[in-house]
Design an enzyme around this catalytic site. Structure first.
Site, PDB file in Angstrom:
ATOM      1  CB  ALA A  25      -0.247   2.082   3.813  1.00 19.81           C
ATOM      2  CB  THR A  31      -1.543  -5.151   2.575  1.00 20.19           C
ATOM      3  OG1 THR A  31      -2.353  -5.332   1.563  1.00 20.19           O
ATOM      4  CG2 THR A  31      -2.044  -4.526   3.878  1.00 20.19           C
ATOM      5  CB  VAL A  32       2.834  -1.478   4.417  1.00 19.11           C
ATOM      6  CG1 VAL A  32       3.910  -1.237   5.537  1.00 19.11           C
ATOM      7  CG2 VAL A  32       2.942  -1.429   2.996  1.00 19.11           C
ATOM      8  CE  LYS A  47       7.185  -1.586   1.479  1.00 15.08           C
ATOM      9  NZ  LYS A  47       6.092  -0.659   1.326  1.00 15.08           N
ATOM     10  CG  ASP A 141       6.673   4.572  -7.134  1.00 15.76           C
ATOM     11  OD1 ASP A 141       6.062   5.363  -7.671  1.00 15.76           O
ATOM     12  OD2 ASP A 141       5.863   3.907  -6.423  1.00 15.76           O
TER      13      ASP A 141
END
Length: 704
Positions: A25, A31-32, A47, A141
């Protein structure tokens, strides 16, 4: 159209230890990737920070500090931080890989959820937050995308420490990406504590119970404005029939004033579990009627990457609940009173007129301050607990001065105090009337260039920060808007966020060749694209249903929701089966194989008076269409059958002809004196006479 660049990290070994397997993702900061820890031989979620963040020394310092804090946190409901480091210009964070899905996937599939399932899913989330807050970590978050649900039933909350580190470098980066769950104080002043995470938990509970988010709008700015200025409605306004305890729980968690929310996830966890044990099975398993709220996703969408648009649906607005009004009783309904607990409000209908012979419906006593040592009657268990907490708080305040003091001194002190108050009032009047505290209207900047928008804000004397987001409608380099949005007013010293468009977000077109149509559609959906027209085409090499073409090709980049046309194989093209009867085996086999067909020779053979022995007497199929790869079965001829020829000399012509024709012979009659059709003539001679002859051969008869 941007030029596609292949991901250089795929199959690379980061820091000589983590072998990158695939990309999972992309988010607002990183970006993972799914990677393999070659040292310990285990999968990890790697990550990789975006280059502009990795190049920011202030951000990296905060990032490392928060990563170390998160790494010290070990809890079964928190995704652990395993490692952090650098490999040249690449800054990375290795985290626990949780195979499975997220709460967002569950909501997309099943929302709205039953209260039993919603509370069960929320329990480990709140427990994980409680452990994190006790360790000094605030998530900032909390959203369904960060609630990880493994295939074996474990539930973990991920990304601790990252959002806080991000806020150090850009105070609005996370705000735009997850605006649907953001606490009001994060929008207004950027401050956050444990109660901000609790607000996000309340929004998630609302979405789980109703199937949609409480606030929607045409842009993230509008949604953020609603969080600051509107009260989250009760879930039962969308799903009538939900238990009142669930409404109160959502209302408690999502109070706009942080002081009126639970002060810690631990207190919320106790209340959540109390509700799960006290509600009836009917209330816990309640499901809305068929004509209830729209299915999840029909009204709201939550983008994964930070900066993407949120709440773009045109679904009807949620009915707004009345805004909180401090600790005063509700004045709209004279039959309703309000029982206040620290950070918690419950409104209960209490009839003023007594009901005869019913002790439970006695008239409400006059409202007054209950003594600290006496518990008011008629309270529920939850109100009793709230009263106890308030009593303990009041007990910490001195009620009576220890020394009465001198009256004359007290009078002089009052004069000085009043003078100070007058000066303060005058100063406040100047400060908020003409000074830095005077309100300033935020100008409308949407659609203007970045330079013009900056100039407008600077002309008003406003301090502002810049934030860039992807936007499908506003061109790159133009202003999307401000936070707060106009016509809001702010003080000169309050900061405004100017949001600039980066243009539409582009997504890589995946390679679809060789997939089935369903697999291709799923892969396009994962890439935020859609399948367009589907064409069928004959193919000798690809099986039917397999993708053999796509337009645009893989590697190109398209806007969100753009369509990719697909070409699927419908198998080989059919053709008429060749007729090889009468041919030799070698000739027939060569002709059929040249056409792409398989040849099979039948074990049984047949007599055929017209086809020589060894040649093809019959084939199956004998007509119609076939496709390459089909099999044609050949039956070979034994030649004509040999039949014993009887002697018919001396018999009448009619009888002789009948005997020979029944045996399959053809009869040739010759006569010198009689009519050849005279069946009464006598056969005097035949050729051949006796022995055997091929079936269908000619026997000559002479009559006279």
């Amino acid at each position: 159209m941007q030029e596609h660049v292949a991901d250089p990290l795929l199959d690379a070994a980061v820091d000589g230890r983590y072998r990158v397997v695939s990309r999972l993702a992309r988010g607002g900061m990183s970006t993972v990737y799914l990677a393999t820890d070659t040292r310990l031989d285990r999968p990890v979620a790697l990550k990789i920070l975006y280059p502009h963040l990795a190049a920011d020394s202030f951000f990296l310092e905060r990032f490392v500090r928060e990563a170390k804090s998160a790494a010290r946190l070990s809890h079964p409901h928190v995704a652990g931080v395993l490692d952090q480091g650098y490999d040249g210009d690449v800054a990375y964070l290795a985290m626990e890989y949780v195979p499975g899905h997220t709460l967002r996937d569950t909501l997309n599939e099943k929302a709205p959820l039953t209260p039993r399932l919603a509370l069960a899913l929320l329990d480990p989330v709140v427990e994980g937050l409680s452990a994190a807050h006790q360790a000094g970590l605030v998530h900032r978050d909390v959203k369904p995308e960060n609630v990880l649900m493994s295939s074996d039933g474990r539930i973990k909350i991920g990304d601790f420490g990252l959002s806080r580190a991000s806020s150090a470098g850009n105070s609005t980066a996370t705000l735009i990406g997850t605006v649907a769950y953001i606490a009001p104080e994060l929008v207004s002043n950027g401050a956050a504590d444990a109660r901000s995470d609790i607000y996000s938990v309340g929004i998630m509970l609302f979405e789980m119970l109703t199937g949609r988010q409480p606030f929607i709008g045409e842009s993230p700015i509008q949604i953020a404005y609603q969080h600051v200025n509107s009260t989250v409605p009760l879930p039962s306004t969308l799903v009538p029939g939900l238990a009142a305890d669930l409404d109160e729980l959502v209302q408690w968690c999502t109070a706009r004033d942080p002081e009126r929310r639970p002060h810690s996830p631990g207190g919320l966890l106790g209340e959540l579990r109390h509700i799960r044990t006290t509600l009836s099975d009917q209330a816990l398993d309640f499901r809305p009627a068929a004509d209830g709220p729209a299915p999840h996703g029909a009204g709201n969408t939550e983008a994964g990457p930070a900066g993407s648009r949120t709440g773009m649906s045109a679904a009807p607005p949620v009915p707004a609940a009345p805004a909180a009004s401090g600790t005063d009783a509700t004045a709209e309904d004279p039959n309703r009173t309000t029982v206040i607990a620290p950070g918690y409000q419950r409104t209960t209908a209490i009839p003023r007129t007594p009901v005869p012979d019913t002790a439970a419906h006695e008239p409400a006593p006059p409202r007054r301050q209950a003594p600290a040592h006496r518990r008011p009657g008629g309270l529920t268990k939850r109100q009793e607990r709230a009263w106890e907490r308030e009593r303990e708080r009041q007990a910490q305040r001195p009620a009576v001065a220890l020394r009465p003091g001198n009256r004359r001194r007290r009078g002089a002190a009052w004069v000085v105090l009043l003078a100070i108050l007058a000066v303060l009032a005058a100063t406040a009047g100047w400060f908020f009337g003409m000074g830095p505290g005077a309100p300033v209207s935020i100008p409308e900047v949407t659609g203007r260039s970045a330079a013009d928008a900056r100039a407008l804000l600077e002309q008003r004397g406003l301090e502002f920060t810049l934030n860039e987001v992807f936007d499908e409608e506003v061109q790159r380099g133009l202003a999307v808007g401000t936070i707060p949005a106009p016509p809001a007013q702010v003080r000169w010293f309050e900061q405004v966020t100017l949001v600039i468009s980066k243009g539409p977000e582009l997504f890589d077109v995946p390679r679809l060749l060789g997939l089935s149509e369903d697999e291709a559609r799923a892969k396009l959906e994962e890439s935020n694209l859609a399948a367009g027209e589907v064409f069928g085409e004959y193919s000798d090499s690809a099986p039917a249903g397999q993708i053999i073409g796509q337009d645009p090709a893989s590697g190109e980049q398209l806007r969100r929701g753009s369509q990719v046309d697909l070409t699927t194989s419908i198998g080989p093209e059919p053709f008429e089966v060749p007729d090889v009867t009468g041919e030799s085996v070698a000739e027939a086999t060569a002709e059929l194989q040249e056409a792409g067909l398989q040849v099979s020779i039948a074990e049984e053979r047949t007599y055929d008076s017209d086809i020589d022995a060894g040649n093809v007497a019959a084939q199956s199929p004998s007509s119609g269409t076939v496709v390459p790869g089909d099999t044609v079965t050949l039956t070979l001829s034994l030649g004509p059958r040999l039949v014993e020829v009887p002697s018919v000399v001396g018999r009448d012509l009619g009888e002789a002809r009948s005997i020979l024709e029944d045996l399959g012979f053809e009869v040739d009659v010759r006569s010198f004196f009689f009519d050849e059709d005279d069946d009464n003539a006598t056969v005097r001679f035949q050729d051949p006479d006796g022995g055997t002859a091929p079936e269908g051969s000619m026997v000559t008869l002479r009559v006279f």
